[in-house]
Scaffold this motif. Sequence first.
Motif, PDB file in Angstrom:
ATOM      1  N   ALA A  36       0.590  -1.166   0.045  1.00 38.78           N
ATOM      2  CA  ALA A  36      -0.171  -0.019  -0.045  1.00 38.78           C
ATOM      3  C   ALA A  36       0.949   1.182  -0.043  1.00 38.78           C
ATOM      4  CB  ALA A  36      -0.798  -0.019   1.207  1.00 38.78           C
ATOM      5  N   ALA A  37       2.098   1.153   0.623  1.00 41.46           N
ATOM      6  CA  ALA A  37       2.932   2.356   0.737  1.00 41.46           C
ATOM      7  C   ALA A  37       3.436   2.621  -0.841  1.00 41.46           C
ATOM      8  CB  ALA A  37       3.952   2.209   1.874  1.00 41.46           C
ATOM      9  N   GLN A  38       3.773   1.494  -1.515  1.00 39.76           N
ATOM     10  CA  GLN A  38       4.366   1.586  -2.618  1.00 39.76           C
ATOM     11  C   GLN A  38       3.222   2.172  -3.573  1.00 39.76           C
ATOM     12  OE1 GLN A  38       5.446  -2.565  -3.759  1.00 39.76           O
ATOM     13  NE2 GLN A  38       7.598  -2.234  -2.834  1.00 39.76           N
ATOM     14  N   ARG A  39       1.783   1.747  -3.392  1.00 45.66           N
ATOM     15  CA  ARG A  39       1.078   2.354  -4.185  1.00 45.66           C
ATOM     16  C   ARG A  39       1.036   4.002  -4.067  1.00 45.66           C
ATOM     17  NH1 ARG A  39      -4.311   1.759  -1.238  1.00 45.66           N
ATOM     18  NH2 ARG A  39      -3.229   3.290   0.055  1.00 45.66           N
ATOM     19  N   ASP A  40       1.005   4.339  -2.944  1.00 45.91           N
ATOM     20  CA  ASP A  40       1.108   5.639  -2.456  1.00 45.91           C
ATOM     21  C   ASP A  40       2.295   6.492  -3.381  1.00 45.91           C
ATOM     22  OD1 ASP A  40      -1.278   5.205  -1.085  1.00 45.91           O
ATOM     23  OD2 ASP A  40       0.013   5.414   0.968  1.00 45.91           O
ATOM     24  N   GLN A  41       3.258   5.735  -3.331  1.00 43.44           N
ATOM     25  CA  GLN A  41       4.557   6.118  -4.084  1.00 43.44           C
ATOM     26  C   GLN A  41       4.037   6.501  -5.422  1.00 43.44           C
ATOM     27  OE1 GLN A  41       8.260   4.146  -2.930  1.00 43.44           O
ATOM     28  NE2 GLN A  41       7.258   3.711  -1.109  1.00 43.44           N
ATOM     29  N   THR A  42       3.762   5.344  -5.985  1.00 41.00           N
ATOM     30  CA  THR A  42       3.380   5.370  -7.483  1.00 41.00           C
ATOM     31  C   THR A  42       2.142   6.613  -7.927  1.00 41.00           C
ATOM     32  OG1 THR A  42       3.637   2.866  -7.509  1.00 41.00           O
ATOM     33  CG2 THR A  42       2.324   3.924  -9.279  1.00 41.00           C
ATOM     34  N   ILE A  43       1.384   6.731  -6.844  1.00 44.05           N
ATOM     35  CA  ILE A  43       0.276   7.866  -7.082  1.00 44.05           C
ATOM     36  C   ILE A  43       1.145   9.262  -7.093  1.00 44.05           C
ATOM     37  CG2 ILE A  43      -1.569   9.146  -6.122  1.00 44.05           C
ATOM     38  CD1 ILE A  43      -2.627   6.378  -5.106  1.00 44.05           C
ATOM     39  N   TYR A  44       1.852   9.244  -6.215  1.00 47.15           N
ATOM     40  CA  TYR A  44       2.760  10.584  -6.040  1.00 47.15           C
ATOM     41  C   TYR A  44       3.697  10.921  -7.331  1.00 47.15           C
ATOM     42  CZ  TYR A  44       1.312  10.468  -1.242  1.00 47.15           C
ATOM     43  OH  TYR A  44       0.538  10.188  -0.025  1.00 47.15           O
ATOM     44  N   ALA A  45       4.101   9.496  -7.805  1.00 49.67           N
ATOM     45  CA  ALA A  45       4.906   9.702  -8.873  1.00 49.67           C
ATOM     46  C   ALA A  45       4.403   9.931 -10.193  1.00 49.67           C
ATOM     47  CB  ALA A  45       5.647   8.362  -9.196  1.00 49.67           C
ATOM     48  N   TYR A  46       3.154   9.550 -10.266  1.00 51.99           N
ATOM     49  CA  TYR A  46       2.057   9.803 -11.548  1.00 51.99           C
ATOM     50  C   TYR A  46       1.842  11.321 -11.522  1.00 51.99           C
ATOM     51  CZ  TYR A  46      -2.007  10.196 -14.343  1.00 51.99           C
ATOM     52  OH  TYR A  46      -2.975  10.644 -15.407  1.00 51.99           O
ATOM     53  N   GLU A  47       1.577  11.947 -10.377  1.00 60.41           N
ATOM     54  CA  GLU A  47       1.399  13.144 -10.196  1.00 60.41           C
ATOM     55  C   GLU A  47       2.244  14.129 -10.654  1.00 60.41           C
ATOM     56  OE1 GLU A  47      -0.335  13.968  -6.405  1.00 60.41           O
ATOM     57  OE2 GLU A  47      -2.447  13.189  -6.807  1.00 60.41           O
ATOM     58  N   ASN A  48       3.639  13.762 -10.174  1.00 64.45           N
ATOM     59  CA  ASN A  48       4.716  14.388 -10.484  1.00 64.45           C
ATOM     60  C   ASN A  48       4.934  14.510 -11.985  1.00 64.45           C
ATOM     61  OD1 ASN A  48       5.320  15.023  -7.789  1.00 64.45           O
ATOM     62  ND2 ASN A  48       6.865  13.409  -7.410  1.00 64.45           N
ATOM     63  N   ALA A  49       4.811  13.133 -12.554  1.00 63.44           N
ATOM     64  CA  ALA A  49       5.053  13.010 -14.102  1.00 63.44           C
ATOM     65  C   ALA A  49       4.052  14.015 -14.842  1.00 63.44           C
ATOM     66  CB  ALA A  49       4.692  11.645 -14.551  1.00 63.44           C
ATOM     67  N   VAL A  50       2.697  14.144 -14.344  1.00 58.75           N
ATOM     68  CA  VAL A  50       1.876  15.075 -15.020  1.00 58.75           C
ATOM     69  C   VAL A  50       2.346  16.600 -14.791  1.00 58.75           C
ATOM     70  CG1 VAL A  50      -0.613  15.842 -15.140  1.00 58.75           C
ATOM     71  CG2 VAL A  50       0.105  13.550 -15.034  1.00 58.75           C
TER      72      VAL A  50
END
Length: 461
Positions: A356-370
């Motif tokens: 779940a913590a990895q999922r949160d990191q992936t969400i933040y990474a997606y927002e940073n990419a956008v």
Amino acid sequence: MKWRTALSGVPAALMLAGCAATVTPPPASTLQTPAAWRSAVEGQGSGPVAREWWQSFGDPALTALVNKALENNGDLRIARARVAQYRALVGVTAAGQKANVIVDSAPTRTRQLAYNGVPYVTNVYQAEFQASYEVDVWGRLAALTDAATATYQAEQANADAAALSIAATVASGYLNLRGLDAQLALTEATLKLREDSRDLAKKQFDVGYSSRLEWLQAQAEYQTTAEQIPQLKRAIFEQENALSILTGGNPGPIARGVELAQLEAPAVPAGLPSELLRRRPDIARAEYNLIAINANLQATRDQLLPSFKLTAVGGIQNLKWHDFVNAPTALWRLTGAVAAPVFEGDRVQHQTDAVAAQRDQTIYAYENAVRTAFAETDNSLGAIVRLREQAIQNDARRATAAETLRIAHNRYSNGYASYLEELDAQRTLFTADVGRLQLKTRILVASVDLYRVMGGGWTKP
């Protein structure tokens, strides 16, 4: 009676269905889409641009160079091999949802002691097959396959990002090369003018019309211009080698096409929608990574749920080879197993929390990419706007420098001014001409960069 005993465990297993690990909710999104770009580019029309956007520059040599790089570049070959690897891993994971069949043939010969101490030899001829199948009641195996598929798609997007980057790098490198070619041609033409001015100053010094100082200054200006030619040739040499390596070849010359003066940056349509950024491979990769981590989270969470496996074992056996071949004894066994962990010290829950913590990191990474995509696009649009404004000022400066040189030359020819005045005007005009070529190159490269940050052409494929 035996079936009743076996089935009596099913209700207890079903009760464990509510024992899956708990998952913390994902963080709330902080991503906001800007209403408009900060920099507005005046375009001409909004017709579709070919998927191979580098063709819009109208230079066959540039098109051939980019196509060669996309076919032979070493980094792209590595990226495509990784895509093939992850495609195969999808099949490996999906195989877990299918039946597993094993065939085993094990003839055995043993020498043992009987109860009376007399040794005897026994032969056992046996052939057996085993088939097992796990019933995916909770969708855990399907989630693992979904995760592997999304990871493969993310790797494909990564290869697309590498291809886009290579194409943009090659196109920018070629345009910079044409800019260096134009600067070399300008410098060589200027050197010829400096040579004529030096010879004229020498003649005037010889007849006593001018001082030795003016002749030496003309000679120094000639040497200064001549010094720039080897520098430009070295830069061209290194740029050609870099492009050769990018196209998967050895260092060598690069074929030229359209001259820099005839190259034009493609028009940018007004009002480019921000939705085009979704085509960017890095954003697509971030989306697929998010899909993969969510599927992995589901599979990790469901480890506490019971698993249902069916196993069938069948075979033939006999003590004599003749009877084994002609009339073997058939053996079989059918098993239905239900297994569920009872206590593992919260291992699964901790694993679930980690994913779940990895999922949160992936969400933040997606927002940073956008956000990065928005910033890069705005910067590219702004660069084109400011470079065009700078080019207008450069044209005005060059026109002024050319008129200044004309007046200075007339004054010097008529004896109203020294050669220093004309020499200074020549330097100013040469600097303006070099600046014009550099600005033209930078505008072309900025257009390439805009293609890159937008993920391709202006229309959705």
